[in-house]
Design a protein around this motif. Structure first.
Motif, PDB file in Angstrom:
ATOM      1  N   ASP A  88      -3.616 -13.010   2.586  1.00 44.50           N
ATOM      2  CA  ASP A  88      -3.053 -12.285   3.722  1.00 44.50           C
ATOM      3  C   ASP A  88      -3.242 -10.782   3.588  1.00 44.50           C
ATOM      4  O   ASP A  88      -3.313 -10.073   4.591  1.00 44.50           O
ATOM      5  N   GLY A  89      -3.303 -10.292   2.377  1.00 41.01           N
ATOM      6  CA  GLY A  89      -3.491  -8.865   2.193  1.00 41.01           C
ATOM      7  C   GLY A  89      -3.585  -8.472   0.740  1.00 41.01           C
ATOM      8  O   GLY A  89      -3.038  -9.142  -0.135  1.00 41.01           O
ATOM      9  N   VAL A  90      -4.314  -7.390   0.506  1.00 44.08           N
ATOM     10  CA  VAL A  90      -4.438  -6.817  -0.829  1.00 44.08           C
ATOM     11  C   VAL A  90      -4.165  -5.327  -0.697  1.00 44.08           C
ATOM     12  O   VAL A  90      -4.738  -4.658   0.161  1.00 44.08           O
ATOM     13  N   ASP A  91      -3.270  -4.821  -1.529  1.00 43.96           N
ATOM     14  CA  ASP A  91      -2.933  -3.413  -1.496  1.00 43.96           C
ATOM     15  C   ASP A  91      -2.988  -2.885  -2.925  1.00 43.96           C
ATOM     16  O   ASP A  91      -2.364  -3.452  -3.826  1.00 43.96           O
ATOM     17  N   VAL A  92      -3.752  -1.817  -3.125  1.00 44.10           N
ATOM     18  CA  VAL A  92      -3.850  -1.187  -4.435  1.00 44.10           C
ATOM     19  C   VAL A  92      -3.227   0.198  -4.329  1.00 44.10           C
ATOM     20  O   VAL A  92      -3.605   0.984  -3.455  1.00 44.10           O
ATOM     21  N   GLU A  93      -2.266   0.466  -5.191  1.00 45.38           N
ATOM     22  CA  GLU A  93      -1.603   1.766  -5.232  1.00 45.38           C
ATOM     23  C   GLU A  93      -1.930   2.430  -6.562  1.00 45.38           C
ATOM     24  O   GLU A  93      -1.825   1.806  -7.610  1.00 45.38           O
ATOM     25  N   ALA A  94      -2.343   3.680  -6.491  1.00 45.73           N
ATOM     26  CA  ALA A  94      -2.685   4.427  -7.695  1.00 45.73           C
ATOM     27  C   ALA A  94      -1.639   5.502  -7.952  1.00 45.73           C
ATOM     28  O   ALA A  94      -1.172   6.151  -7.024  1.00 45.73           O
ATOM     29  N   SER A  95      -1.291   5.659  -9.192  1.00 41.43           N
ATOM     30  CA  SER A  95      -0.362   6.707  -9.595  1.00 41.43           C
ATOM     31  C   SER A  95      -1.155   7.757 -10.360  1.00 41.43           C
ATOM     32  O   SER A  95      -1.491   7.547 -11.526  1.00 41.43           O
ATOM     33  N   PRO A  96      -1.484   8.879  -9.711  1.00 44.26           N
ATOM     34  CA  PRO A  96      -2.302   9.894 -10.379  1.00 44.26           C
ATOM     35  C   PRO A  96      -1.632  10.515 -11.608  1.00 44.26           C
ATOM     36  O   PRO A  96      -2.306  10.953 -12.521  1.00 44.26           O
ATOM     37  N   GLU A  97      -0.299  10.534 -11.642  1.00 37.56           N
ATOM     38  CA  GLU A  97       0.405  11.139 -12.765  1.00 37.56           C
ATOM     39  C   GLU A  97       0.132  10.399 -14.068  1.00 37.56           C
ATOM     40  O   GLU A  97      -0.142  11.004 -15.094  1.00 37.56           O
ATOM     41  N   ASP A  98       0.265   9.093 -14.041  1.00 36.27           N
ATOM     42  CA  ASP A  98       0.086   8.320 -15.275  1.00 36.27           C
ATOM     43  C   ASP A  98      -1.166   7.450 -15.272  1.00 36.27           C
ATOM     44  O   ASP A  98      -1.434   6.747 -16.235  1.00 36.27           O
TER      45      ASP A  98
END
Length: 122
Positions: A88-98
């Motif tokens: 149904d969906g794929v979401d990738v979230e990136a955390s630039p800090e770590d």
């Protein structure tokens, strides 16, 4: 009698036979993780299998690479285990800090169509 599946990762059980599980959701989760973390070319008989997600940790965290990664994940899941799940969906979230990545996958098992979610943090 409930369905039984090979334990992942493969191992021998307490009585010396092959270890099995009867949890269909856990088995499907293991299959999704195998697709995510197997690098293309790693399987001799299926060179296009997998995403190679562990390599993404070293990629630049731009909107373009994150979008490409989301596309690669959804296409690989549909190709490799699409006979068992509907993505149904794929979401990738990136955390630039770590430098961490959070992959969220929304899917349904084809047999019961109930919504499920899987989150993988790298």
């Amino acid at each position: 009698m409930a369905d039984r599946f090979l334990q992942h990762p493969f191992r021998f059980g307490a009585q010396g036979g092959v270890a099995v599980i009867d949890d269909a959701d856990r088995h499907l989760r293991d299959k999704i993780l195998a697709v995510l973390f197997t690098a293309p070319g790693e399987r001799v008989n299926r060179p296009d299998f997998g995403v190679g997600l562990n390599r993404a940790v070293f990629d630049e965290l731009s909107d373009l690479t994150i979008g490409a990664l989301e596309f690669r994940i959804s296409q690989s899941l549909r190709r490799d285990i699409g006979d068992e799940i509907l993505v149904d969906g794929v979401d990738v979230e990136a955390s630039p800090e770590d430098g961490e990545l959070l992959v969220k996958i929304a899917f349904r098992r084809r047999t019961d169509r109930l919504p499920r979610n899987l989150e993988v943090k790298l």
